[in-house]
Design a protein around this motif. Structure first.
Motif, PDB file in Angstrom:
ATOM      1  N   PHE A 106       0.427  -1.063  -0.322  1.00 29.03           N
ATOM      2  CA  PHE A 106       0.845  -0.268  -0.312  1.00 29.03           C
ATOM      3  C   PHE A 106       0.866   1.278  -0.048  1.00 29.03           C
ATOM      4  O   PHE A 106       0.588   2.850  -0.086  1.00 29.03           O
ATOM      5  N   PHE A 130      -1.076   4.106  -1.403  1.00 28.48           N
ATOM      6  CA  PHE A 130      -2.613   4.615  -1.392  1.00 28.48           C
ATOM      7  C   PHE A 130      -2.894   5.427   0.100  1.00 28.48           C
ATOM      8  O   PHE A 130      -2.360   5.520   1.000  1.00 28.48           O
ATOM      9  N   THR A 131      -3.622   6.521  -0.935  1.00 31.02           N
ATOM     10  CA  THR A 131      -3.947   8.050   0.205  1.00 31.02           C
ATOM     11  C   THR A 131      -5.295   8.015   0.116  1.00 31.02           C
ATOM     12  O   THR A 131      -5.410   9.773   0.834  1.00 31.02           O
ATOM     13  N   ALA A 157      -7.405   4.776   3.560  1.00 30.62           N
ATOM     14  CA  ALA A 157      -5.564   4.343   3.784  1.00 30.62           C
ATOM     15  C   ALA A 157      -5.867   4.644   5.188  1.00 30.62           C
ATOM     16  O   ALA A 157      -6.212   6.248   5.442  1.00 30.62           O
ATOM     17  N   THR A 217       1.927   2.981   5.218  1.00 28.97           N
ATOM     18  CA  THR A 217       0.596   2.694   5.276  1.00 28.97           C
ATOM     19  C   THR A 217      -0.366   1.367   5.117  1.00 28.97           C
ATOM     20  O   THR A 217       0.684   0.454   4.138  1.00 28.97           O
ATOM     21  N   MET A 223      -3.967  -0.416   4.012  1.00 36.33           N
ATOM     22  CA  MET A 223      -5.161  -0.610   3.941  1.00 36.33           C
ATOM     23  C   MET A 223      -6.288  -0.981   5.049  1.00 36.33           C
ATOM     24  O   MET A 223      -6.186  -1.441   5.857  1.00 36.33           O
TER      25      MET A 223
END
Length: 744
Positions: free
Chosen positions: A42, A56-57, A118, A127, A129
């Motif tokens: 991520f 992933f943001t 995130a 990071t 999920m």
């Protein structure tokens, strides 16, 4: 004369419930071929060898995805588009039905909005999920993964109360379930179509990162589950339609947030070999381990195999079901095998095997050709054998034909005794070794007559201490685990019936399923549908169930007052209790008690069954419902029946011996009873009591009165001779135990 009761505050200590944790899984061989089909931490992701350094943001939803991972609803498909581009994807998943959950509790509160975003748990993982809310689900299409062997891996971190599933093809490939403290595979392999497996506890931890590895064999339609490098179960059949891998799903059903990281799919050359390093010997006939060294040879029928030698008869390789894989089949009268075991002749050894009979047969399972332990079993009965003059008889009803049965023999080489357990039920303990009584050196299985028998999971394992076997309670379950004769099994109820000796009764028309009503109770059993009936035959498991005083207790919950439930002993020929959401009574002829129990809360019921006097008493929420009710049969079985209306939830079912001689802890106000005999002329007008004394002497029936603990006086007893009496102590406070009773 004064009757003195000494009451002391009792310190109640919780006992640590543990189950057998599988051995650490060691793999051997070069299995990786280097092809990473998909991976992401991520912070970046890799698809078919191409890496994209994009973290992933944002939040998923609709067409917005990350690396092809889409958020899907409970009725939406898990087959998302193949795009792995940035969130501007235009195709959203199509709608299909997700499989019915059998592994995790149902959410009972108002559902929280599902959000996939995130998140960050720690610097090491960066990071991750984050899955928040009820049925926060994601799906990922996986290409070029429908054949061969694959390793699927992910890390997860959850707090207590979360229930999560990790599966493939929307339930048509591998299927696993986990929560903060337990993990299991799922497969439709038992006779009732339910899940054949239970949660393994003690391997995964709450609020910590845990690693799951799923080894998938697409060609043979099986998978192996490992958690934190501990083998949970191997060769589990695919779920549902059993198709090759096309997609992955993570489903956060409810509870605290779930964090996911390091999700990957990797092609490997072959299924690895999983070692059992703490076994002197073990074989499931797909491979075998001796003194910690595992050999990946499956049994083909050729003898000897894994040091097992045939001494006579016909032995072949066979598959009884997919979950057990290869087994050893013994056919024909007089088929015998033997296996030498080194290093097992001292200390404590646990010898175990599984057996399956389609029809009845007679088999002996022994050690040292009869100079160590000796066990005989059939399709319906099992017993120890010894030359101690006891003449042991078969215990019936614990084992059965048409299903796998597990036999465990705890061998104490030091004391020259053994303890026999079948299907987690204590059959006999501390049985002396047979004849010459030598330390364990070899095992024998002798098929004497009858139908073919299948053998699997034969093992010898050294234990550091002899476990405590055969203590109280006789039986208990909170449906997160169960205890029989003091032996605790860490198996959670997941919907498979029978469970812990509880089975569907004849005439059942409903369903028993697992549910989590609240964190305090954990997993409970829900009875739904008119005439959902569960029963347990106690006289086949506990020899003295029909003697003395037994205490049976349970908690139940109904959401609405239209529910009707009955709880019986011997189908109402022993005790009986009728409950609704807000009323309780003992039978149809008794007055209904209101204001004692209520809907939308847990209610506690306790029944005292006096098999000697043929009397029973019922308490609900610390209140007497009835006392001294008569019955016609001593206790043999119990039944729970959901008749109609609101579903009923059952928890904390327990059966115990009433043992006033050594003190008995009660968690409610209670009635205590003991019997004695005194001279009637020793009771006079100056005698003081703080309890109820009832007498069987007809000449003294009306002179003893109910005390409110203020010390009522009793008058002189006339008639002479001995007075038989029973002592009842009313409303003893919670947390009190009886230390002693004295007559002054």
């Amino acid at each position: 004369m004064k009757l003195q009761i000494i009451l002391t505050a009792a310190l109640v200590c919780g006992s640590l419930i543990t189950g057998s944790i599988p051995a650490a899984a060691e793999t051997t061989g070069d299995t990786t071929d280097g092809t990473v089909v998909f991976s992401t931490d991520f912070d970046s992701y890799t698809v078919n060898g191409e890496t994209t350094n994009t973290p992933f943001t944002y939040q998923l939803g609709g067409d917005v995805h990350y690396a092809g991972i889409y958020q899907v609803g409970i009725s939406q498909s898990t087959e998302s588009p193949e795009s792995t581009a940035s969130p501007e994807s235009t195709a959203s998943p199509e709608s299909t039905e997700l499989p019915e959950s059998t592994a995790s509790p149902e959410p009972t509160a108002t559902p929280e909005v599902a959000v996939i975003s995130a998140g960050k748990k720690d610097d090491e993982h960066g990071t991750s999920m984050k899955m928040h809310g009820d049925w926060a689900n994601v799906s990922l299409n996986v290409t070029d993964a429908a054949a061969g062997v694959l390793l699927i891996s992910l890390d997860y971190n959850v707090g207590k109360g979360a229930n999560v599933r990790f599966l493939a093809n929307n339930g048509n490939n591998f299927f696993t379930a986990f929560y903060a403290e337990g993990i299991m595979p799922e497969a439709r392999t038992d006779l009732d179509g339910g899940n054949a497996f239970r949660f393994t506890k003690g391997v995964v931890q709450p609020n910590s990162w845990n690693k799951i590895k799923v080894y998938i064999d697409n060609d043979n339609r099986v998978f192996t589950l490992i958690a934190n490098d501990v083998l949970i179960k191997k060769n589990v059949p695919f779920y549902g339609k059993q198709a090759g891998l096309r997609s992955l799903q993570v489903q956060h059903e409810n509870g605290n947030d779930t964090y996911i990281d390091n999700l990957s799919v990797t092609k490997i050359k072959a299924m690895p070999v999983f070692n059992y390093s703490n076994f002197l010997f073990r074989t499931d006939f797909d491979c075998y381990t001796q003194n910690g060294v595992t050999t990946a040879d499956a049994f083909t029928g050729e003898m000897p195999y894994a040091g097992i030698n045939k001494s006579s008869g016909t032995i072949s390789a066979a598959t009884q079901d997919t979950a057990h894989g290869k087994s050893m089949k013994l056919s024909g009268d007089g088929t015998n095998l033997t296996k030498s075991v080194t290093g097992a002749d001292t200390g404590i050894q646990l010898v175990s095997l599984d057996y399956y009979m389609v029809q009845d047969a007679t088999v002996s399972f022994l050690a040292n050709n009869g100079t160590n332990f000796c066990v005989a079993f059939t399709g319906t009965g099992i017993k120890p054998e010894a030359d101690d003059g006891n003449g042991y008889s078969y215990t019936e009803g614990v084992v059965k034909t048409g299903s796998w049965n597990t036999v465990k023999v705890y061998v104490n080489n030091t004391n020259k005794t053994f303890t026999l357990i079948a299907n987690d039920v204590l059959i006999e303990k501390n049985v002396p070794f047979y004849v010459d009584q030598t330390g364990l050196q070899s095992l024998q299985i002798q098929h004497k007559d009858g139908a073919d028998i299948y053998i699997d999971n034969l093992s010898v394992r050294t234990l550091s201490v002899m476990p405590t076997l055969g203590s109280e309670p006789l039986f208990s379950t909170d449906f997160d685990s169960y205890t029989v004769n003091g032996v605790t099994v860490a198996d959670e109820f997941t919907g498979g019936i029978p469970y812990a000796g509880l089975g569907y009764a004849s005439g059942n028309k409903g369903k028993a399923s697992p549910v989590n009503k609240d964190e305090a109770h954990g997993t409970s059993m829900k009875l739904s549908g008119n005439w959902a009936m569960i029963e347990a035959f106690l006289n086949t498991r506990f020899a003295d169930i029909g003697s003395g005083i037994k205490v049976i207790s349970f908690d139940y919950y109904m959401e609405f007052d239209d529910g009707v439930m009955k709880f019986f002993g011997n189908n109402a020929k022993n005790f009986q209790v009728h409950c609704t959401g807000n009323k309780i009574k003992c039978n149809n002829n008794d007055a209904t008690k209101t204001g004692v129990i209520d809907t939308d809360k847990w209610n506690s019921v306790k029944i005292y069954v006096d098999n000697k006097e043929n009397l029973f008493a019922v308490y609900a929420n610390n209140t007497v419902i009835v006392q001294n009710k008569t019955f016609t049969e001593v206790l043999k079985s119990i039944q729970m029946q959901h008749i109609s209306g609101s579903d009923v939830y059952i928890d904390n079912l327990k059966i115990e011996n009433f043992t006033d001689d050594k003190g008995y802890y009660h968690d409610e106000a209670f009635t205590f009873r003991t019997s004695d005999s005194i001279k009637s002329d020793s009771i006079n007008e100056n005698s003081t009591v703080t309890v109820v004394i009832t007498t069987g002497n007809e000449s003294a029936t009306n002179i003893l009165k109910l005390s409110d603990l203020t010390g009522e006086k009793i008058t002189t007893v006339t008639g002479g001779g001995d007075v038989e009496f029973a002592v009842f102590i009313k409303n003893v406070p919670k947390g009190t135990s009886i230390e002693s009773i004295r007559l002054n």
